[in-house]
Design an enzyme around this catalytic site. Sequence first.
Site, PDB file in Angstrom:
ATOM      1  N   ASP A 191      69.261  80.914  59.634  1.00 32.23           N
ATOM      2  CA  ASP A 191      70.569  81.565  59.668  1.00 32.23           C
ATOM      3  C   ASP A 191      71.020  81.995  58.271  1.00 32.23           C
ATOM      4  OD1 ASP A 191      70.783  78.927  58.865  1.00 32.23           O
ATOM      5  OD2 ASP A 191      72.083  78.316  60.503  1.00 32.23           O
ATOM      6  N   ASP A 245      61.948  78.344  74.799  1.00 31.98           N
ATOM      7  CA  ASP A 245      60.773  77.994  74.014  1.00 31.98           C
ATOM      8  C   ASP A 245      60.104  76.721  74.522  1.00 31.98           C
ATOM      9  OD1 ASP A 245      60.000  79.859  72.183  1.00 31.98           O
ATOM     10  OD2 ASP A 245      60.498  78.671  70.421  1.00 31.98           O
TER      11      ASP A 245
END
Length: 762
Positions: free
Chosen positions: A368, A183
């Site tokens: 998550d 990224d």
Amino acid sequence: MSPGPAGAGRPAGPPSGAPAAAALALLVAVGVSAAFPLADENQFGLALALLLAMGAAGRLLSRTGDFGRLALILLGGYLSLRYWAFRTFETLAYTGVWDVIFLLLLYLAETYGIATHLIGLFVNVAPLERRPAPLPADPARWPTVDVLVPTLNEPLEIVRITLTACVQLDYPREKLAVFVLDDGGTAQRLNDPDPRRAAAARERARKLRELAASLGVHYRTREHNLHAKAGNLNAALGVAIEDARGGRTAPARNPGLGESHPQEELLLVLDCDHVPTRDFLRNTVGFFLADERLATVQTPHFFINPTPVEKNLGTAGESPGENEMFYGAIQLGLDFWNASFFCGSAALLRRRALVEIGGLVEDTITEDAGTALRLHASGWRSLYLNKAMTMGLSPESFDSFIIQRSRWAKGMIQILLLHNPLRLPGLSVAQRLCYLNACLFWLFGFARLIFFLSPLMFLVFNLRVYNASLDQVLAYAVPHLVASYFVSNRLYGRFRHPFTSELFEIIQSIYLIPAVLSVFLRPRAPRFRVTPKTASLEQDTLTHLATPFYLMLLLNLLAFCAGAILYLNRPVLLDTIAICLCWNTFNLFLVVCCLGVVWERRQLRRTHRITPREGGHLVDRRRGTRVDAVLRDLSVTGAGFEIADRAPLLSGRLELEALDSSGRLHRLPLRLVRIESFAGGVRVGCRFEDEDEAVRRAIVDYVYGDSARWKYFADLRQVREVGTVRALVRLTATGIRASLRHAAGLLRWVAGRRIRGYRRAA
């Protein structure tokens, strides 16, 4: 508890039918009886009897197993419920506007603490210990695996070590592919309006591409940096990305750029600083073959370095690591209720499950836990294997520690507001409680601040924040506190010593309160911030976040002065003054420790060393001589040994020969850089000669590849539990030493400035 080899993938959970109804009826009866009023002397007798019963149950815990654990939890929980009923029905009286404001604030803080304590006991009523699941003898039946390593701006040396370990995982090559998801090399970053940032991004992306190619790793990036890590993983998987307006951006409009995208059955997700051991897949993949509805297998996050709190206080090695509580105890309890969390890394996931729910959750910065919640609500199962098979890096400065914890706090409150587990369809009652507990935990900052201010409100402003006599405090409050600490210490003492939680919470509270409030005001506003890695300090220094703790110290000292004045004017309030002064003294101990934490201790090493005690041999490559050696410290740059004789090593060109726990022989070239004598022999410092790529791979394999080494260190960190009084004395002594170091450092800094000023004037 252990399901055994045959049941390695069997879902665990609470009993159903008649046993569950009976258990629920018992809990209701216990709760109702906790509200029965008793005279103070009778309550004191009951509390004393229950505490004695708890002591007996605690002593027999190792023999009685789950029964003794349940008895301890019920007895301790009952005392806490009786205290809460007393606070609710007998102490909430109106004595004035300001009195009742702070009285209610304290009551709410106590209610929050008792509620989270009781839910926490429920979560950990029957922790589930699992063993690795065996794989079929025929590798042809093993599922295929993609390893995904997302990265943004981390140092490439950290990424290199992790990728090197990934390509050496013990798994058939034809069934394994490794992807680095960059990224930091997106089209958005490469075309940044700032030429310097764009140039830095292009250079890093170029080097990372070259690194990936040299290791045989697939390199992927994407067009835009949408939704941070979750968006990065989703783009690689080819699922839709949520845009800024709440719509869904098709993968074609935010494509993963680079080589072929991940498409295998299972996904191993690793943060770029989480280095896996060789046996990670062999210990986890078998669970998915045993259970078709299994979505995630989470393993512990093992960190090679202490947190800044532990480093600055000097408690690393003396008490369990800060993360041991979650990964060594809480996750095992969650696993029993089929509620173990996906923690973002060191986890194996089923690709089909992720695709079914639309990919990783993107509307919370704790993607998550949000993803785990959605998976559980969709009927998928999870499990937790308590075997350390990755090595990561904790935050290395207090600033980065607060950045990380602020992100966790914001993300979990986002989940509470946007995906309230109490209302989300598809969850069991136990799962709702588990997720609720995880979200509510991050409100601790408000409770800690109220607990700090409450004695000050009485001592300084004479506000009646607690309407109870000394006899009632002894009959209700003291037994509740003793029971809470006793239960926690008996259940979690190997993973967290008494008062450690209070310290970690109060030192975060000042900074988490505004972070949490910002989420309540704008739930979708938080943005993901990467935790900085590899910080170094050339000298001890004061963090810029220290100011609130100086103010708290002044308030503590002011409260003592106010208490003395109040006693001189109103001696009839001696009991209440004494209680508040004791309370204020406890707060002072915590603040003293906080002052030790915010004085950052220097850290010069860029690579962290571990301190094993393993046997091996050092071979002189020129002379062919060979001596026994004990490995005492180790990193990817070098190693330190102890030997009995220095004569055979004078040439300086050495080779290490060592066996790991699986019997593999490692041979690594070394260059001698230091020799020093000590009472028991000679210490030898060496540097690895790693100019060759094959040697660099072998070094990473030796340093990070053996999970038995991480088990050894994990067991060392789970030191023996200590008593409550001893823990308080030890914590106080540690805080005083660290605060004195803080004061001495400030004096040196002031003296240094004056000396430099005099020199300039001269």
